[in-house]
Design a protein around this motif. Structure first.
Motif, PDB file in Angstrom:
ATOM      1  N   VAL B 142      13.292 -20.215   3.956  1.00 51.10           N
ATOM      2  CA  VAL B 142      13.666 -18.798   3.997  1.00 51.10           C
ATOM      3  C   VAL B 142      13.005 -18.007   2.861  1.00 51.10           C
ATOM      4  O   VAL B 142      13.400 -16.883   2.556  1.00 51.10           O
ATOM      5  CB  VAL B 142      15.203 -18.598   3.956  1.00 51.10           C
ATOM      6  CG1 VAL B 142      15.856 -19.258   5.149  1.00 51.10           C
ATOM      7  CG2 VAL B 142      15.805 -19.122   2.652  1.00 51.10           C
ATOM      8  N   ARG B 162      19.363 -14.329   3.279  1.00 49.68           N
ATOM      9  CA  ARG B 162      18.509 -15.462   3.630  1.00 49.68           C
ATOM     10  C   ARG B 162      19.144 -16.786   3.197  1.00 49.68           C
ATOM     11  O   ARG B 162      19.029 -17.799   3.894  1.00 49.68           O
ATOM     12  CB  ARG B 162      17.118 -15.283   3.016  1.00 49.68           C
ATOM     13  CG  ARG B 162      16.303 -14.228   3.784  1.00 49.68           C
ATOM     14  CD  ARG B 162      14.917 -14.075   3.254  1.00 49.68           C
ATOM     15  NE  ARG B 162      14.872 -13.201   2.088  1.00 49.68           N
ATOM     16  CZ  ARG B 162      13.949 -13.279   1.138  1.00 49.68           C
ATOM     17  NH1 ARG B 162      13.004 -14.203   1.213  1.00 49.68           N
ATOM     18  NH2 ARG B 162      13.966 -12.464   0.119  1.00 49.68           N
ATOM     19  N   VAL B 196      12.535 -14.088   8.718  1.00 51.72           N
ATOM     20  CA  VAL B 196      13.155 -15.414   8.785  1.00 51.72           C
ATOM     21  C   VAL B 196      13.733 -15.650  10.174  1.00 51.72           C
ATOM     22  O   VAL B 196      13.582 -16.722  10.768  1.00 51.72           O
ATOM     23  CB  VAL B 196      14.248 -15.566   7.699  1.00 51.72           C
ATOM     24  CG1 VAL B 196      15.069 -16.815   7.939  1.00 51.72           C
ATOM     25  CG2 VAL B 196      13.624 -15.589   6.314  1.00 51.72           C
TER      26      VAL B 196
END
Lengths: 331, 258
Positions: B142, B162, B196
């Motif tokens: 991430v 994230r 992501v």
């Protein structure tokens, strides 16, 4: 500390003058006079007792008894009582708090009833009540409910002065700790429990790993307060003739009539222990502050060291103003 | 009991849910197929977040059928009776479904890595070393390599979100639920989180995304659902729904957000 000079573009440098505080000096003068009076009456003043002129506060007697055997033994009992009662209070209080927040209404009601009863009656009454329990139940037996008992003991052999005081103070404390722990638990954001359950964690695990550690920040300060309060409340055990710190002092002055010096002796010990508890609380709070602010606050020792090197603590707000007014971009 | 690829992983049939007198879901039908990214849009109060929360049983449905991987959510059918699942069974089901919250809900008293390894170690009973290695790998995935010792408060909103995605992925879920994952972020941080998610979609993860990001829905979504008033008003290929909405309510909503 000299005032920092600020440059602004082409104009001549400006001098920043800090605000003056004339009233601080007046306050210093008033407090200095009062402090001098206090020292004078505590240390130097005398009074006539009978035919003799004696020092008013009789510090030599205090000094004589401060480290004497009976007083130190009394102190030990006070400390033991404080620790045991607080442990009972915290453990039982946590159980009661978790019960109070349970989805099971019977469990919630039981917890509520406990807190209602023990918070609703004076702790002194509870201590005396436990002490006279043998009057209600001369023997205690262990066995099947409503069935035969396997073992019997005389209540007086089990429920001595120390146990009576422990039960009175500890069970009472649990009622207060239950409310403190409950306040801590409900202060933790609901989203924390949701995030943990979404990860497949179960109730007890969520409590232990996620909720309680965060609740600690709310629980610790009032618990420190309760501990200090408990230290002093143990003096109530003197009413059932348990030889804790106050009763130890009372026993001595009932013979020699040096009432005030012995009360001061006890007071000094209470103050000393309280001071130690303050320090302990500070470090426990610091431990649970992990992750709660961008950087941990300095310990008093670090602060002293900082002061000793005479370094100005950086103040980001002021630095930002100073540098940006100098025409530079700074964050 | 896994079904073949392309078959519905999540299936909702006439799902109803009320909060007191307020009926939030009024008979929702939808399918999320395996490996598919479904985006759900709609005005606030349309029931999209409630529907998402029903899927991992954070909310109990009142009536209808809701299944994940062929199994009823929160209930077990034996004969013609539904038995409510125990705490343990619900927890087990949730462990296989990742969830990402609007407000991240990271555990503030644990480091980034601590957040990620908590559930694998405590729930899946993975070894600490193994979980740590896996956690570091996920942090790198991430884009947060080397930040394992940072506490959530030391991270920006985008970084926290994230970490939250990595935390959900650490349980190796078969389905990821995203509840408006970028709504609480500063505009310049949204891109990193969407990147992501895009990568995750490419890797074949089944995703159920409640979002306001039309760009993401159009580009990454396999299916777009428009909800309003507790029902699915319109669904289809994202491009079709966005550029050529059939229903009048969809048209008026899209004209406001686009």
């Amino acid at each position: 500390m000299s005032s920092p000079e600020v440059r602004t573009g082409q104009s001549p440098p400006l001098k920043a003058i800090p605000v003056r505080h004339p009233w601080r000096w007046v306050a210093v003068a008033v407090i200095a006079v009062l402090a001098a009076m206090l020292v004078n009456t505590l240390v130097f003043s005398t009074t006539v007792r009978g035919v003799q002129r004696q020092p008013r506060w009789q510090w030599s007697i205090v000094g004589h008894y401060l480290f004497s055997g009976p007083i130190l033994r009394g102190l030990a009992v006070t400390l033991e009582l404080t620790v045991v009662c607080m442990v009972i209070g915290v453990v039982l209080g946590t159980i009661l708090a978790v019960m109070r927040l349970s989805p099971n209404p019977v469990v919630v009601g039981t917890s509520w009833l406990y807190v209602w009863f023990f918070r609703g009656t004076p702790v002194l009454l509870q201590i005396i009540f436990w002490y006279f329990m043998a009057y209600l139940y001369p023997t205690i037996s262990v066995g099947i409910p409503f069935g035969p008992g396997f073992a019997h003991v005389h209540t007086t052999t089990v429920l001595g002065k120390f146990i009576a005081a422990t039960l009175g103070l500890g069970l009472n404390e649990a009622a207060y700790m239950a409310e403190i722990v409950r306040a801590g638990i409900i202060s933790v954001d609901e989203g924390q429990t949701e995030a943990a359950s979404a990860l497949g964690m179960r109730r007890v695990l969520i409590m232990r790993r996620i909720v309680i550690p965060q609740a600690m920040r709310v629980i610790i300060p009032p618990t420190g307060n309760e501990t200090i309060s408990m230290l002093k409340t143990t003096a109530l055990a003197s009413t059932i003739a348990l030889t804790e710190l106050l009763y130890a002092a009372q026993l001595i002055y009932s013979e020699n009539y040096k009432t005030i010096p012995l009360l001061i002796t006890a007071a000094l010990w209470y103050l000393a222990v309280t001071s130690v508890l303050y320090v302990g609380q500070y470090y426990i709070e610091r431990h649970y502050a992990r992750g709660s602010s961008r950087s941990l606050p300095m310990t008093p020792i670090q602060r002293l060291r900082n002061l000793a090197t005479l370094r100005r603590e950086p103040n980001p707000a002021i630095d930002a103003i100073l540098t940006s007014s100098a025409g530079r971009e700074h964050r | 009991m896994s079904a073949a690829a392309g078959e519905a992983l999540v299936r909702a049939e006439q799902v109803h849910k009320s909060f007191g007198p307020n009926e939030v879901l009024k008979g929702v039908d939808l399918d999320v197929n395996r490996g598919e990214v479904m985006c759900v849009i709609g005005p606030s109060g349309s029931g999209k977040t409630t529907l998402l929360r029903c899927i991992n049983h954070l909310e109990k449905i009142d009536s209808g059928r809701l299944t994940v991987d062929g199994e009823l959510v929160g209930y077990e059918q034996r004969g013609d009776k539904l038995y409510e699942c125990t705490d343990r069974e619900v927890a087990k089901m949730r462990a296989s479904i990742g969830m990402v919250f609007q407000h991240f809900n990271l555990f503030p008293h644990m480091t980034a890595l601590g957040n990620i390894v908590e559930a694998p170690v405590r729930v899946k009973k993975a070894s600490k070393d193994e979980a740590d290695d896996n956690g570091r790998r996920l942090l790198a995935q991430v884009g947060l390599e080397g930040r394992e010792d940072a506490y959530p408060r030391q991270l920006s909103g985008g970084q926290q979100q994230r970490v939250a995605i990595a935390r959900a992925l650490a349980m190796e879920p078969k389905l990821m639920l995203f509840d408006e994952p970028t709504s609480a972020l500063d505009p310049e941080l949204v891109g990193d989180v969407l990147d992501v998610m895009r990568e995750l979609a490419t890797s074949g993860m089944t995703m159920f995304v409640v979002t306001h990001e039309m760009g993401f829905a159009r580009e990454v979504g396999d299916k777009l659902v428009f909800m309003d008033g507790g029902v699915v008003v319109e669904s289809g290929k994202p491009r079709d729904v966005i550029t050529n909405p059939q229903h009048e309510r969809t048209q008026s909503f899209l004209s406001k957000v686009l």
